[in-house]
Design a protein around this motif. Sequence first.
Motif: not given
Length: 198
Positions: A95-124
């Motif tokens: 995103l604009a001005q955000n250069d904090i890249e996910p590195q820890h496994q926890m950060e990678k999981v959050l990055f991956a599931i944030d948008e996806l959880s919304g999509l899965i919820g919309a399907v449900a």
Amino acid sequence: MADLTRSEAWELLTKYNKEPFHLRHALTVEGIMKYFAKELGYADEADFWAQVGLLHDLDFEVYPAEHCLKSQEIMREHGLDERLIRATASHGYGLAQNDIEPQHQMEKVLFAIDELSGLIGAVAIMRPSKSVMDLELKSVKKKYKDKKFAAGCSRDVIEKGAANLGWTVDELIEKTILAMREDEAAINEACATLEAKV
């Protein structure tokens, strides 16, 4: 580890977030993160992962144009752990001005599931059951391919997130559905209480 208790984290979240939609998303991501912490060998940090999930969109409702930037200011004003600040901000990498890249496994999981959880919820919600309990991968994949469906849920971010974890998109979807099943009933109950107060 962050010094916040669960009730203090919730109090902070609800200071800046009032919309039931945003609060449901926070609760959903909290549950998913706790599930993945246990699944991926971080059970001793499950509460911290959950807190990262709960607070990841702290600034979004009030400061959407400064998302993942304002949250860092707010958290520092409250003297919160830099690890929590970094982890929550990392889901907005790119995103604009955000250069904090996910590195820890926890950060990678959050990055991956944030948008996806919304999509899965919309399907449900479109299913007769309105639930993830009987939701399968094929149903999500069908809607995933339709770019007009839940258009605000970035497929690009989901795909990058899966790749960062070394998973296929199908694996990420399947695992996230399982994670969302864990807390669906409790989240529905909590959200019904919240909506009754509005």
